[in-house]
Design a protein around this motif. Structure first.
Motif, PDB file in Angstrom:
ATOM      1  N   GLY A  79       0.725  -1.197  -0.021  1.00 42.01           N
ATOM      2  CA  GLY A  79      -0.064   0.222  -0.040  1.00 42.01           C
ATOM      3  C   GLY A  79       0.709   1.255  -0.179  1.00 42.01           C
ATOM      4  O   GLY A  79       2.025   1.236   0.189  1.00 42.01           O
ATOM      5  N   ALA A  80       0.261   2.474  -0.426  1.00 36.91           N
ATOM      6  CA  ALA A  80       1.014   3.769  -0.400  1.00 36.91           C
ATOM      7  C   ALA A  80       1.551   4.239   0.866  1.00 36.91           C
ATOM      8  O   ALA A  80       2.306   5.255   0.889  1.00 36.91           O
ATOM      9  CB  ALA A  80      -0.039   4.739  -1.226  1.00 36.91           C
ATOM     10  N   TYR A 103       3.749   9.444 -10.054  1.00 37.86           N
ATOM     11  CA  TYR A 103       2.845   8.140 -10.246  1.00 37.86           C
ATOM     12  C   TYR A 103       2.102   7.846  -9.148  1.00 37.86           C
ATOM     13  O   TYR A 103       0.884   7.710  -9.459  1.00 37.86           O
ATOM     14  CB  TYR A 103       3.906   7.024 -10.733  1.00 37.86           C
ATOM     15  N   GLY A 104       2.554   7.887  -7.886  1.00 36.10           N
ATOM     16  CA  GLY A 104       1.596   7.449  -7.026  1.00 36.10           C
ATOM     17  C   GLY A 104       0.471   8.550  -6.660  1.00 36.10           C
ATOM     18  O   GLY A 104      -0.634   8.186  -6.033  1.00 36.10           O
ATOM     19  N   GLU A 107      -2.284   7.753  -8.902  1.00 32.22           N
ATOM     20  CA  GLU A 107      -2.866   6.855  -8.537  1.00 32.22           C
ATOM     21  C   GLU A 107      -3.916   7.111  -7.410  1.00 32.22           C
ATOM     22  O   GLU A 107      -5.075   6.454  -7.145  1.00 32.22           O
ATOM     23  CB  GLU A 107      -2.063   5.365  -7.889  1.00 32.22           C
ATOM     24  N   ARG A 151      10.154   9.414  -5.916  1.00 31.96           N
ATOM     25  CA  ARG A 151       8.992   8.766  -6.097  1.00 31.96           C
ATOM     26  C   ARG A 151       8.192   8.251  -4.958  1.00 31.96           C
ATOM     27  O   ARG A 151       7.034   8.452  -4.750  1.00 31.96           O
ATOM     28  CB  ARG A 151       9.270   7.458  -7.342  1.00 31.96           C
ATOM     29  N   ASN A 155       4.969  10.145  -2.315  1.00 35.09           N
ATOM     30  CA  ASN A 155       3.585   9.721  -1.761  1.00 35.09           C
ATOM     31  C   ASN A 155       3.338  10.061  -0.407  1.00 35.09           C
ATOM     32  O   ASN A 155       2.339   9.473   0.076  1.00 35.09           O
ATOM     33  CB  ASN A 155       3.675   8.114  -2.304  1.00 35.09           C
TER      34      ASN A 155
END
Ligand SMILES: Nc1ncnc2c1ncn2[C@@H]1O[C@H](COP(=O)(O)OP(=O)(O)O)[C@@H](O)[C@H]1O
Ligand SMILES: [Mg+2]
Lengths: 263, 258
Positions: A79-80, A103-104, A107, A151, A155
């Motif tokens: 999970g994030a 990216y995250g 999402e 990256r 997040n």
């Protein structure tokens, strides 16, 4: 010290034997408590279950026994809330550096304007200004790993997991990367779990070094590192650092010898 | 002697490539114009060019070419529309793969040309039959190759996506598909080449138009010059479509070359 953020509760992992072979006990029941804002390095010879432990925390692998709690909640899958940086280069090759960092956030469904702001700030923090529109292939290994760190951090995870992220880099680059990561940690105080087999790296970065032993993999020693912050690379030549290094070298040597079957 | 795997310069490459064409043409001209082969069996290059010119200007061969291209593209696009999503699903979901893979692997070996008589019974000799031949010949190949490509996606990229918060659907849409898009495009380019052979077979049997039809008509007239011209036209069109496909792939996926 603040409260526990991550609790590893008698976590073990047995891999089934391949083609009738004996099962591999990669990890004996292991306990570890990680406090908020800790920078923990996990040190051990290769094959001692470091990656296995980290992958279980990330939710990419399931423990055979025990459980992992993040902020009191059991981890069931990836999970994030847990950012991961791998030893292999895992940037998405079809996305630019900026798109990779975003990216995250994408999402999560974050609007573009907000995304750009965060991406810009992390691009700057890892020193990649001017490379936003490059593709990963156009960057050196060190730059790719910096992007991977950005990256994961963009997040805003509860904890950052790194599995030998600098293992494939040359010595000079590795030193620079250690300073960069430590600088970010000193400013942001993110909780970090960092796997390495490099003793100097383990001491230089850590507020706590966990030494693991091989066959079966388990935690052998838990050594606090009380060297002051901010740390500069010159610290690696101080007597305090050297004595820690001597102590850990001895611990690891015994393990490596056992792992290789030398007595 | 050159060393194994030693690269050659671009200029040498072009020169060598062109010289084989010239050599080939020379051998052909020597055999036919020199009188070593009967004209009934093999036309010489000059007759071939004259026949070809006649075909284009007098007998509306351009229309035949157009109809053949249309059939190939039509059948191929239909096959791709069905096969690419199925292949992605098979590559991504192992239960789906277990369900379909054995059948598709079997169906892949059914020769498309053997279906021609059956398809004539079912669909007549109209356009539908031609499209179906190409469809059957292409669809199973594309499904399997796409499934293999997607199934071989780098696991660490998928894992990275999960740790960044991707859902299962997110992984399919934003990792599996973009990661394999260039390879899928390559697969389509390859299969389009094969589709050209199916269309000619379909046109050889039961057709009143198209390049294949012209070739079979010319056989009755012993017009080997026309037949060879038709075959060469197919080759040239294949080469052009291949080139266009490659150029398109390059512009669609710049990150591959970066
Ligand atoms: N997927 C797997 N299947 C079987 N054995 C595995 C698997 N992953 C790791 N192992 C074994 O578990 C042990 C620990 O591996 P790992 O956690 O990768 O060690 P480290 O990261 O410390 O080098 C090794 O003996 C390795 O061979
Ligand atoms: Mg490892």
């Amino acid at each position: 010290m603040t409260g526990t953020i991550l609790q590893i509760d008698s976590v073990s992992r047995v891999f089934p034997g391949v083609r009738g072979g004996a099962p591999v006990r990669a990890l004996e029941p292991t306990n570890l408590q990680v406090a908020q804002n800790d920078f923990i390095t996990i040190l051990g010879p290769s094959g001692c279950g470091k990656s296995t432990l980290l992958r279980i925390v990330a939710g990419l692998d399931r423990p055979s026994g025990g459980r992992v709690l993040l902020n009191g909640r059991e981890i069931k899958g990836p999970g994030a809330d847990r950012g991961m940086v791998f030893q292999s280069y895992t940037l998405f090759p079809w996305l630019t550096i900026a798109e990779n960092i975003a990216y995250g956030l994408r999402e999560k469904g974050m609007p573009k304007a907000q995304r750009q702001e965060i991406v810009a700030s992390y691009t700057e923090k890892v020193g990649l200004l001017g490379f936003e529109n490059h593709y990963p292939k156009q960057l050196s290994g060190g730059m790719q790993q910096r992007t991977a760190i950005a990256r994961a951090l963009a997040n805003d995870p509860e904890i950052l997991l790194l599995d030998e992220p600098f293992g494939a880099l040359d010595n000079q680059t590795r030193g620079l990367m250690q300073e960069l990561l430590l600088g970010i940690w000193e400013r942001e105080r993110k909780t970090v779990l960092f796997v390495t087999h490099d003793i100097e790296e383990a001491i230089f970065l850590a507020s706590r070094v966990i030494v693991m032993s091989a066959r079966p993999g388990r935690i052998k020693a838990d050594i606090p590192v009380d060297l002051p912050h901010p740390r500069h690379y010159t610290m690696k030549t101080t007597p305090e650092f050297s004595s820690l290094k001597a102590q850990l070298t001895e611990e690891i040597r015994v393990e490596a010898m056992q792992a290789e079957g030398v007595h | 002697m050159p060393r194994p795997l030693d690269p050659v310069s671009q200029g040498t490459r072009v020169t060598l490539g062109v010289s084989f064409f010239i050599l080939f043409l020379a051998a052909w001209a020597f055999a036919t114009l020199g009188g070593f082969v009967s004209r009934t069996f093999l036309a010489d290059p000059i007759t071939m060019v004259q026949d070809g010119w006649l075909l284009l200007t007098r007998f509306g061969f351009l229309g035949d070419i157009g109809i053949t291209v249309w059939r190939v593209v039509g059948g191929f696009v239909l096959a791709a529309l069905v096969a690419v999503p199925l292949g992605i699903m098979m590559g991504a979901y192992k239960s789906f793969e277990a369900f379909l893979e054995p059948f598709v692997s079997f169906a892949r070996y059914l020769p498309a040309s053997a279906f021609v008589p059956l398809l004539i019974l079912w669909a007549g000799i109209g356009e539908m039959q031609k499209l179906l031949v190409i469809f059957i010949g292409s669809v199973f190949q594309i499904i399997l190759m796409v499934a293999v490509a997607v199934g071989n996606t780098r696991r660490d990229l998928v894992e990275a996506a999960y740790t960044l918060g991707s859902s299962d659907q997110g992984v399919v849409k934003r990792v599996l598909i973009p990661a394999n898009a260039p390879e899928i495009a390559e697969i389509l380019r390859l299969v389009l080449g094969w589709a050209w052979t199916y269309v000619i077979v379909a046109e050889l049997i039961g057709s009143s138009s198209g390049i294949g039809h012209m070739i079979i008509d010319s056989q009755a007239l012993l017009a080997t010059g026309q037949m060879i011209f038709g075959i060469i036209v197919i080759g040239v069109i294949g080469l052009i479509s291949d080139f266009l496909f490659k150029a398109l792939n390059r512009s669609l996926f710049p990150w591959r070359l970066a």
